[in-house]
Enzyme design. Structure first.
Site, mmCIF file in Angstrom:
data_model
loop_
_atom_site.group_PDB
_atom_site.id
_atom_site.type_symbol
_atom_site.label_atom_id
_atom_site.label_comp_id
_atom_site.label_asym_id
_atom_site.label_seq_id
_atom_site.Cartn_x
_atom_site.Cartn_y
_atom_site.Cartn_z
ATOM 1 N N GLU A 2 15.637 -1.364 -3.926
ATOM 2 C CA GLU A 2 15.104 0.000 -3.969
ATOM 3 C C GLU A 2 15.638 0.871 -2.849
ATOM 4 O O GLU A 2 15.996 0.382 -1.780
ATOM 5 C CB GLU A 2 13.563 -0.055 -3.865
ATOM 6 C CG GLU A 2 12.930 -0.708 -5.075
ATOM 7 C CD GLU A 2 11.417 -0.881 -4.967
ATOM 8 O OE1 GLU A 2 10.741 -0.733 -5.978
ATOM 9 O OE2 GLU A 2 10.916 -1.173 -3.868
ATOM 10 N N CYS B 201 16.014 6.209 2.943
ATOM 11 C CA CYS B 201 15.667 4.883 3.443
ATOM 12 C C CYS B 201 16.448 3.866 2.606
ATOM 13 O O CYS B 201 16.232 3.736 1.406
ATOM 14 C CB CYS B 201 14.159 4.705 3.302
ATOM 15 S SG CYS B 201 13.571 3.134 3.909
ATOM 16 N N CYS C 123 13.932 -10.599 1.661
ATOM 17 C CA CYS C 123 14.056 -10.751 3.118
ATOM 18 C C CYS C 123 13.724 -12.185 3.473
ATOM 19 O O CYS C 123 12.843 -12.788 2.860
ATOM 20 C CB CYS C 123 13.087 -9.797 3.825
ATOM 21 S SG CYS C 123 13.330 -9.720 5.612
ATOM 22 N N CYS D 131 7.199 -11.271 7.576
ATOM 23 C CA CYS D 131 6.193 -10.535 8.344
ATOM 24 C C CYS D 131 4.957 -10.427 7.467
ATOM 25 O O CYS D 131 5.062 -10.084 6.289
ATOM 26 C CB CYS D 131 6.722 -9.161 8.733
ATOM 27 S SG CYS D 131 8.225 -9.288 9.718
ATOM 28 N N CYS E 168 4.029 -7.207 5.420
ATOM 29 C CA CYS E 168 5.090 -6.531 4.665
ATOM 30 C C CYS E 168 5.229 -7.116 3.260
ATOM 31 O O CYS E 168 5.339 -8.335 3.101
ATOM 32 C CB CYS E 168 6.407 -6.668 5.422
ATOM 33 S SG CYS E 168 7.818 -6.027 4.507
ATOM 34 N N GLY F 156 14.772 -5.694 3.472
ATOM 35 C CA GLY F 156 15.668 -6.603 4.182
ATOM 36 C C GLY F 156 15.792 -6.355 5.667
ATOM 37 O O GLY F 156 15.343 -5.345 6.199
ATOM 38 N N GLU F 157 16.394 -7.322 6.348
ATOM 39 C CA GLU F 157 16.630 -7.240 7.787
ATOM 40 C C GLU F 157 18.116 -6.935 7.990
ATOM 41 O O GLU F 157 18.971 -7.813 7.792
ATOM 42 C CB GLU F 157 16.222 -8.581 8.441
ATOM 43 C CG GLU F 157 16.683 -8.765 9.878
ATOM 44 C CD GLU F 157 16.357 -7.597 10.797
ATOM 45 O OE1 GLU F 157 15.178 -7.245 10.944
ATOM 46 O OE2 GLU F 157 17.293 -7.017 11.380
ATOM 47 N N SER G 296 16.641 -0.210 11.806
ATOM 48 C CA SER G 296 15.403 -0.853 12.250
ATOM 49 C C SER G 296 15.532 -2.364 12.137
ATOM 50 O O SER G 296 15.936 -2.891 11.108
ATOM 51 C CB SER G 296 14.243 -0.371 11.380
ATOM 52 O OG SER G 296 13.062 -1.079 11.711
ATOM 53 N N SER H 172 10.830 -3.153 15.410
ATOM 54 C CA SER H 172 9.496 -3.399 14.859
ATOM 55 C C SER H 172 8.733 -4.287 15.816
ATOM 56 O O SER H 172 8.730 -5.510 15.674
ATOM 57 C CB SER H 172 9.631 -4.076 13.496
ATOM 58 O OG SER H 172 10.247 -3.196 12.595
ATOM 59 N N LEU H 173 8.072 -3.674 16.796
ATOM 60 C CA LEU H 173 7.381 -4.458 17.816
ATOM 61 C C LEU H 173 6.027 -4.950 17.294
ATOM 62 O O LEU H 173 5.768 -6.144 17.259
ATOM 63 C CB LEU H 173 7.228 -3.611 19.087
ATOM 64 C CG LEU H 173 6.699 -4.345 20.310
ATOM 65 C CD1 LEU H 173 7.624 -5.470 20.735
ATOM 66 C CD2 LEU H 173 6.483 -3.378 21.469
ATOM 67 N N HIS H 174 5.175 -4.023 16.924
ATOM 68 C CA HIS H 174 3.920 -4.296 16.206
ATOM 69 C C HIS H 174 2.843 -5.070 16.967
ATOM 70 O O HIS H 174 1.700 -5.131 16.510
ATOM 71 C CB HIS H 174 4.170 -5.032 14.879
ATOM 72 C CG HIS H 174 5.075 -4.306 13.936
ATOM 73 N ND1 HIS H 174 5.006 -2.956 13.707
ATOM 74 C CD2 HIS H 174 6.107 -4.747 13.162
ATOM 75 C CE1 HIS H 174 5.921 -2.610 12.829
ATOM 76 N NE2 HIS H 174 6.620 -3.660 12.495
ATOM 77 N N ASN I 12 0.285 0.304 5.312
ATOM 78 C CA ASN I 12 0.269 0.638 3.886
ATOM 79 C C ASN I 12 -0.131 -0.596 3.099
ATOM 80 O O ASN I 12 0.541 -1.616 3.171
ATOM 81 C CB ASN I 12 1.656 1.109 3.441
ATOM 82 C CG ASN I 12 2.008 2.437 4.062
ATOM 83 O OD1 ASN I 12 1.246 3.399 3.967
ATOM 84 N ND2 ASN I 12 3.154 2.508 4.731
ATOM 85 N N CYS J 101 6.441 2.593 3.744
ATOM 86 C CA CYS J 101 6.919 1.463 4.539
ATOM 87 C C CYS J 101 6.226 0.183 4.125
ATOM 88 O O CYS J 101 5.000 0.127 4.063
ATOM 89 C CB CYS J 101 6.569 1.635 6.014
ATOM 90 S SG CYS J 101 7.246 3.063 6.784
HETATM 91 N N1 SAH Z 1 13.419 -5.368 8.314
HETATM 92 C C1 SAH Z 1 13.470 -4.245 9.164
HETATM 93 C C2 SAH Z 1 13.534 -2.924 8.464
HETATM 94 C C3 SAH Z 1 12.688 -2.728 7.225
HETATM 95 S S1 SAH Z 1 10.971 -2.501 7.367
HETATM 96 C C4 SAH Z 1 12.321 -4.281 10.119
HETATM 97 O O1 SAH Z 1 11.404 -5.073 9.925
HETATM 98 O O2 SAH Z 1 12.356 -3.520 11.083
HETATM 99 C C5 SAH Z 1 10.725 -0.843 7.998
HETATM 100 C C6 SAH Z 1 9.426 -0.721 8.823
HETATM 101 O O3 SAH Z 1 8.252 -0.775 8.003
HETATM 102 C C7 SAH Z 1 9.274 -1.839 9.837
HETATM 103 O O4 SAH Z 1 8.858 -1.345 11.079
HETATM 104 C C8 SAH Z 1 8.205 -2.674 9.202
HETATM 105 O O5 SAH Z 1 7.587 -3.482 10.134
HETATM 106 C C9 SAH Z 1 7.308 -1.629 8.605
HETATM 107 N N2 SAH Z 1 6.365 -2.160 7.623
HETATM 108 C C10 SAH Z 1 6.502 -3.253 6.853
HETATM 109 N N3 SAH Z 1 5.417 -3.418 6.061
HETATM 110 C C11 SAH Z 1 4.582 -2.403 6.325
HETATM 111 C C12 SAH Z 1 3.315 -2.002 5.786
HETATM 112 N N4 SAH Z 1 2.721 -2.691 4.817
HETATM 113 N N5 SAH Z 1 2.743 -0.893 6.285
HETATM 114 C C13 SAH Z 1 3.384 -0.170 7.244
HETATM 115 N N6 SAH Z 1 4.567 -0.486 7.764
HETATM 116 C C14 SAH Z 1 5.168 -1.596 7.327
HETATM 117 FE FE1 SF4 Z 2 11.669 -8.356 6.437
HETATM 118 FE FE2 SF4 Z 2 11.296 -6.097 7.880
HETATM 119 FE FE3 SF4 Z 2 9.533 -6.824 5.967
HETATM 120 FE FE4 SF4 Z 2 9.692 -8.231 8.239
HETATM 121 S S1 SF4 Z 2 9.046 -6.064 8.031
HETATM 122 S S2 SF4 Z 2 9.558 -9.083 6.166
HETATM 123 S S3 SF4 Z 2 11.878 -8.129 8.674
HETATM 124 S S4 SF4 Z 2 11.669 -6.254 5.665
#
Ligand code: SAH
Ligand code: SF4
Length: 417
Positions: free
Chosen positions: A122, A135, A142, A146, A149, A212-213, A244, A266-268, A345, A388
């Site tokens: 997508e 985006c 992936c 996480c 995600c 994806g990463e 990212s 993506s620190l989180h 989200n 996201c």
């Molecule tokens: N794989 C890469 C880039 C794609 S994700 C990464 O992880 O950085 C893009 C962003 O969306 C990342 O910061 C990810 O952590 C965040 N993200 C993933 N799932 C999410 C969700 N359910 N709600 C909000 N942000 C989310």
């Molecule tokens: Fe992959 Fe980024 Fe989603 Fe983590 S947040 S599972 S690295 S796409």
């Protein structure tokens, strides 16, 4: 069908299928999308043009492909009429197939795309008052899981090729009608590329934040972004591109040096315990190692800050203490940082909830009070699952049992046909 070969991804234990740089087509023609100018020249050379001709034609074709968005050799008006069918017999100018295009009530658009070997992925376009951001996905699925995600619940199918990555940007330009017009007399490309930053253009920014990463598909992402940044190609400034990563430490320096785009991390979470849980890659590359790599990121400065993404998860990572610890860490490593707070989200079956708006606001204030900008990202395109972390393609959403059943049915129907 695209042939895929097994290749290991750095940092991964399991080899995954990776398509080759040249996707073999059933009709024997070579798809040029995703190839750099030198590779196109080589192919023209191998197809029988002499050295000088190959060089000139490669320059012309490159310009038509990436700068003008032309998909038909017949439209390449500065190439001799007799030469055009010769090219069309041997070469092809492709785009990812569009399976479905959706429009959100807030203007966000999402496209479900398909590779030539049938994998779905997508891309999302997010229009704003002062910019339009595309985006872009780097992988189908992936490898990293996480926990918040949705993409992370898909298995990794394969890396996208440079053509499939740059193809997303080209498709967006097609859909938005944004290829520059006019003649290309004398290949005066420099003059022309200056128009690209002009206001009024819809697609102004690119974020590698789709599925994806990107740093686990380094070479292909690099190849695609080089075409996007090339002044004779798509001509988008590296300052308008952000990659990212969830924290693939060993690839970060290369990313700064060899690609040179803005970095988002993506620190989180700010403790080992919580980050280990929500971003499992943390067990391999911990917070301190990650922040050290950020401090050393080539090109980062107060004028070009690193974005730290922080997803707001209720009762998980959203307390005042977490906010203070975030500030302490960013200051400790003297990071030119901005923080992007992302309201979580939701998706079906997600193990978390989003923090309350008051909590998100307080968290943002604490970080801001210490001199670090911490805006809250407005979720976009939630109604079409384009926000996201909501990207996950329908085909991959099916259960294993359902996929097996379908495969058995398909076999049966071919047997009885
Ligand atoms: N794989 C890469 C880039 C794609 S994700 C990464 O992880 O950085 C893009 C962003 O969306 C990342 O910061 C990810 O952590 C965040 N993200 C993933 N799932 C999410 C969700 N359910 N709600 C909000 N942000 C989310
Ligand atoms: Fe992959 Fe980024 Fe989603 Fe983590 S947040 S599972 S690295 S796409």
């Amino acid at each position: 069908m695209t042939q895929t070969t097994l290749m290991s991804i750095p940092g991964q234990i399991d080899p995954v299928p990776v398509a080759r740089d040249i996707t073999p087509r059933e009709d024997g023609r070579v798809d040029l999308i995703g190839l750099p100018k030198d590779r196109i020249r080589e192919l023209f050379d191998e197809a029988g043009l002499d050295v000088k001709q190959a060089k000139l034609r490669a320059k012309q074709v490159f310009h038509w492909l990436y700068h003008r968005g032309v998909t038909d050799f017949e439209a390449m008006t500065d190439i001799a009429k007799t030469m055009r069918p010769w090219l069309a017999e041997r070469f092809f100018i492709g785009r990812p197939d569009v399976v479905e295009a959706q429009h959100s009530t807030d203007g966000t658009r999402k496209w479900l795309l398909r590779t030539s070997d049938g994998h779905e992925f997508e891309m999302v376009f997010i229009p704003d008052a002062d910019r339009g951001t595309l985006c872009v996905s780097s992988q189908v699925g992936c490898t990293l899981n996480c926990r918040f995600c949705h993409t992370g619940t898909m298995r990794l199918v394969r890396n996208l090729t440079p053509g499939e990555i740059v193809g997303q940007v080209m498709l967006a330009r097609d859909a938005l009608g944004e290829w520059p017009k006019g003649s290309m007399a004398g290949l005066e490309v420099e003059e022309d590329s200056a128009q690209y930053t002009s206001d009024g253009r819809l697609l102004t920014n690119i974020v590698m934040m789709g599925m994806g990463e990107p740093l686990y598909n380094f070479d292909n992402v690099k190849g695609a972004l080089k075409l996007v940044m090339d002044g004779e190609g798509l001509a988008l400034s590296k300052r308008r591109i952000t990659l990212s990563t969830s924290g693939v430490v060993p690839a970060m320096e290369r990313c700064g040096e060899e690609i040179g785009v803005n970095l988002a991390v993506s620190l989180h979470a700010v403790t080992k315990e919580i980050r280990d849980e929500i971003v499992p890659l943390n067990k391999k590359y911990g917070i301190d190692e990650l922040l050290e790599a950020c401090a050393a990121y080539p090109g980062a400065s107060n004028a070009r800050r690193i974005t730290f993404e922080y997803v707001m998860l209720k009762d998980k990572n959203d307390t005042d203490e977490h906010a203070h610890e975030l500030v302490r860490l960013l200051k400790h490593y003297k990071l030119p940082a901005k923080v992007n707070l992302i309201p979580f989200n939701p998706w079906p079956g997600a193990p978390y909830e989003c923090s309350t708006p008051e909590r998100v606001k307080r968290f943002s204030e604490i970080v801001f009070e210490h001199g670090i900008s911490a805006p809250v990202r407005t979720p976009r395109g939630r109604d079409i699952d384009a926000a996201c972390g909501q990207l996950k393609t329908a085909a991959e959403k099916k259960s294993r049992a359902q996929r097996d059943r379908e495969a058995a049915e398909a076999l049966e129907s071919t047997a009885t046909a």
